[in-house]
Write a protein that holds these residues in place. Structure first.
Motif, short mmCIF file in Angstrom:
data_model
loop_
_atom_site.label_atom_id
_atom_site.label_comp_id
_atom_site.label_asym_id
_atom_site.label_seq_id
_atom_site.Cartn_x
_atom_site.Cartn_y
_atom_site.Cartn_z
N PRO A 249 0.81 -1.21 0.00
CA PRO A 249 0.00 0.00 0.00
C PRO A 249 0.85 1.27 0.00
O PRO A 249 2.04 1.26 0.31
N GLY A 250 0.19 2.40 -0.32
CA GLY A 250 0.82 3.71 -0.22
C GLY A 250 1.59 4.10 -1.45
O GLY A 250 1.91 3.27 -2.31
N ASP A 251 1.92 5.41 -1.53
CA ASP A 251 2.67 5.93 -2.66
C ASP A 251 4.11 6.25 -2.30
O ASP A 251 4.91 6.63 -3.16
N GLU A 252 4.46 6.12 -1.01
CA GLU A 252 5.81 6.47 -0.59
C GLU A 252 6.80 5.37 -0.97
O GLU A 252 6.41 4.26 -1.36
N ALA A 253 8.08 5.69 -0.83
CA ALA A 253 9.12 4.70 -1.10
C ALA A 253 9.11 3.62 -0.01
O ALA A 253 8.98 3.93 1.17
N ARG A 254 9.18 2.38 -0.43
CA ARG A 254 9.27 1.25 0.51
C ARG A 254 10.57 0.52 0.22
O ARG A 254 11.02 0.44 -0.93
N THR A 255 11.18 -0.04 1.25
CA THR A 255 12.45 -0.76 1.10
C THR A 255 12.18 -2.19 0.67
O THR A 255 11.61 -2.98 1.44
N LEU A 256 12.59 -2.51 -0.54
CA LEU A 256 12.43 -3.86 -1.07
C LEU A 256 13.80 -4.50 -1.24
O LEU A 256 14.79 -3.84 -1.56
N GLY A 257 13.84 -5.80 -1.03
CA GLY A 257 15.09 -6.54 -1.16
C GLY A 257 15.05 -7.51 -2.32
O GLY A 257 14.02 -8.13 -2.59
N CYS A 258 16.17 -7.64 -3.01
CA CYS A 258 16.31 -8.61 -4.11
C CYS A 258 17.47 -9.53 -3.79
O CYS A 258 18.61 -9.06 -3.62
N VAL A 278 27.71 -30.72 -5.89
CA VAL A 278 27.76 -29.93 -4.66
C VAL A 278 26.96 -28.65 -4.89
O VAL A 278 26.85 -28.18 -6.03
N PRO A 279 26.39 -28.07 -3.83
CA PRO A 279 25.73 -26.77 -3.97
C PRO A 279 26.79 -25.66 -3.96
O PRO A 279 27.20 -25.19 -2.89
N ALA A 280 27.23 -25.25 -5.14
CA ALA A 280 28.33 -24.28 -5.27
C ALA A 280 27.78 -22.89 -5.51
O ALA A 280 28.14 -22.22 -6.49
N VAL A 281 26.93 -22.43 -4.63
CA VAL A 281 26.26 -21.16 -4.86
C VAL A 281 26.20 -20.37 -3.55
O VAL A 281 26.04 -20.94 -2.47
N THR A 282 26.40 -19.06 -3.68
CA THR A 282 26.18 -18.16 -2.56
C THR A 282 25.12 -17.16 -3.01
O THR A 282 24.41 -17.41 -3.99
N SER A 283 24.98 -16.04 -2.33
CA SER A 283 23.91 -15.12 -2.69
C SER A 283 24.32 -13.68 -2.45
O SER A 283 25.27 -13.39 -1.70
N HIS A 284 23.60 -12.77 -3.10
CA HIS A 284 23.79 -11.33 -2.93
C HIS A 284 22.44 -10.71 -2.63
O HIS A 284 21.49 -10.87 -3.39
N LEU A 285 22.35 -10.03 -1.49
CA LEU A 285 21.12 -9.33 -1.10
C LEU A 285 21.35 -7.83 -1.21
O LEU A 285 22.30 -7.30 -0.63
N GLN A 286 20.49 -7.16 -1.95
CA GLN A 286 20.54 -5.71 -2.00
C GLN A 286 19.15 -5.16 -1.75
O GLN A 286 18.14 -5.78 -2.13
N THR A 287 19.08 -4.02 -1.07
CA THR A 287 17.80 -3.37 -0.81
C THR A 287 17.75 -2.06 -1.58
O THR A 287 18.76 -1.37 -1.75
N LEU A 288 16.54 -1.73 -2.05
CA LEU A 288 16.32 -0.54 -2.85
C LEU A 288 15.05 0.14 -2.38
O LEU A 288 14.07 -0.53 -2.02
N ARG A 301 19.36 -0.68 -13.66
CA ARG A 301 20.73 -0.16 -13.61
C ARG A 301 21.33 -0.29 -12.21
O ARG A 301 22.51 -0.62 -12.05
N THR A 302 20.50 -0.03 -11.20
CA THR A 302 20.99 -0.15 -9.82
C THR A 302 21.31 -1.60 -9.47
O THR A 302 22.38 -1.91 -8.91
N VAL A 303 20.39 -2.51 -9.79
CA VAL A 303 20.62 -3.93 -9.52
C VAL A 303 21.88 -4.41 -10.22
O VAL A 303 22.72 -5.10 -9.63
N HIS A 304 22.03 -4.03 -11.49
CA HIS A 304 23.18 -4.49 -12.28
C HIS A 304 24.49 -3.97 -11.68
O HIS A 304 25.46 -4.74 -11.53
N ALA A 305 24.54 -2.69 -11.34
CA ALA A 305 25.78 -2.10 -10.83
C ALA A 305 26.17 -2.73 -9.49
O ALA A 305 27.34 -3.07 -9.26
N ARG A 306 25.20 -2.89 -8.60
CA ARG A 306 25.52 -3.43 -7.28
C ARG A 306 25.94 -4.90 -7.36
O ARG A 306 26.90 -5.31 -6.71
N LEU A 307 25.20 -5.68 -8.13
CA LEU A 307 25.53 -7.09 -8.25
C LEU A 307 26.88 -7.26 -8.94
O LEU A 307 27.70 -8.10 -8.54
#
Length: 430
Positions: A249-258, A278-288, A301-307
């Motif tokens: 809900p709402g029109d304000e900015a909300r913090t979402l994570g990918c 083997v599970p050869a994977v880790t992860s990257h969490l970024q919030t926007l 562009r933000t997701v690409h640059a951070r990752l």
């Protein structure tokens, strides 16, 4: 001989998660040869012939007796229902960590092969490689009659990826954990509320909603990504984030994570093949911070640059080292959307007379928590033979099929704005 699980592998034990790969087929299929091919693969990979058992304060892989090892289950039935059945049939606790099923329609021309493997011993890349190895062996059997020379099943277990990481300064890993913990505390990801009114009364089951692009639209999406200087993954993540924000809900900015899984195989020394189990994977969490009208191109562009910055540095190695902290602090991996992406992968190579009409990779797990009231939205992305598909697995006591279908359609609409921006394809030579 037992093989003790490392802390990263142990994380998957409690999740009871698995990779489910399916291959829809049309034509002549020799079930006996496919059974022999599966036996050959399980003989070559000892992890596929194990169960998980307690070992001290942790767990270990323990070999199965010959009578207990997984075999191909062959039956006749409705192929269109077989995948749903397999998704909702857990691997048995204390039993084999893999299961293979072949369902053939009456008449014998339509088939569905489904392979389920516990995530404790596999990730998306090794699961796809395993599926293709089964069909490579099958092709050799039916074309050349190569039924002899299968491995004897005495090979060694692959070492855990955590044992292959480069040396690290403990102080730098501790600093990474402190920074990640502080970020998760200051910028927690908002989660999508469940739409099922009374989860306790709902009889939940795993279902999957799919967004599939044809080869032409897949190519246009790639060209748009190249023109914009971002990855296809970033475009998909942006579409997921934009769609998720409009579920809040709402029109304000909300913090979402990918949350984006990151493959480590090519970054190890030496690199390990995709077929190493083997599970050869880790992860990257970024919030926007996202509003309902945030430009999806800006998100991409933000997701690409951070990752990209994360993958280029030593972050992936530190992230894998702090994985044992996740059960104590789940916010380290808590995201609004989870976007896995296997990239462009080959499909099975089959003998003449047999055609693969569809190939899919789906994540599934046994534990869902309707009482939590909200959770991340999962999207599994893979491009088999140049056609991109996004799978949205969900538990119907949490998110209803109608909710997920609407979510999928809106993601498709956002992706459509990206494909519409694609530059024209080069004219064919000559």
């Amino acid at each position: 001989m037992r093989r003790v699980l490392c802390p990263v592998e142990t994380l998957y034990v409690g999740q009871r998660s698995r990779a489910v790969l399916s291959c829809a087929l049309r034509g002549r299929l020799d079930a006996e040869a496919l059974s022999a091919a599966f036996d050959g693969v399980t003989a070559a990979h000892p992890s596929l012939r194990t169960r998980i058992v307690p070992d001290g304060e942790g767990f270990a892989l323990d070999p199965l007796d010959e009578a207990e090892r997984p075999r191909l289950n062959v039956r006749t039935g409705a192929t269109e229902q077989a995948l749903a059945t397999e998704l909702n049939t857990p691997l048995s606790v204390g039993g084999p960590l893999s299961r293979a099923v072949l369902v053939s329609a009456p008449g014998g021309e339509e088939h569905l092969f489904v392979l389920s493997v516990d995530h404790t011993i596999v990730d998306g890349h090794s699961g796809i490689a395993l599926l293709n190895e089964i069909w490579d062996r099958y092709r050799n059997l039916v074309e050349q009659g190569e039924r002899a020379g299968a491995p004897d099943g005495t090979g060694a277990y692959p070492p855990p990826v955590s044992a292959l990481l480069p040396p690290a300064d403990r102080a730098r890993t501790d600093a990474h954990l402190e920074r990640r913990t502080d970020e998760a505390r200051r910028h927690p990801s908002e989660l999508i509320p469940y739409d099922v009114a009374d989860p306790a009364a709902a009889e939940g089951r795993i279902e999957v909603c799919r967004l599939a692009l044809d080869a032409e639209r897949t190519d246009r999406l790639r060209r748009s990504a190249r023109t914009a200087g971002v990855s296809v993954h970033a475009l998909i993540a942006a579409a997921l984030l934009a769609t998720a924000r409009r579920r809040l809900p709402g029109d304000e900015a909300r913090t979402l994570g990918c949350l984006s899984p990151v493959d480590l195989r090519s970054r190890l020394t030496p690199p390990i093949p995709a077929l190493t189990m083997v599970p050869a994977v880790t992860s990257h969490l970024q919030t926007l911070d996202v509003t309902p009208d945030t430009d999806p191109w800006e998100l991409a562009r933000t997701v690409h640059a951070r990752l990209g910055a994360f993958v280029a540095g030593d972050g992936p190695f530190h992230e894998m080292r702090i994985t044992p902290e996740v059960p104590r602090n789940p916010t380290l991996q808590l995201a609004t959307v989870i976007a896995t992406n296997m990239g462009v992968v080959p499909g099975p190579r089959l003998p003449a007379g047999l055609v693969a009409t569809d190939v899919r990779l789906l994540p599934a797990r046994e534990h869902y928590f309707p009482a939590a009231g909200r959770s991340p939205v999962m999207a599994c992305v893979v491009s088999f033979e140049g056609r991109l598909a996004i799978e949205f697995p969900h538990f119907t006591a949490c998110f209803s099929p109608e909710f997920v279908q609407a979510f999928r359609d809106e993601v498709g609409t956002v992706l459509g704005t990206f494909t519409d921006a694609a530059e024209p394809a080069p004219a064919p030579a000559g």
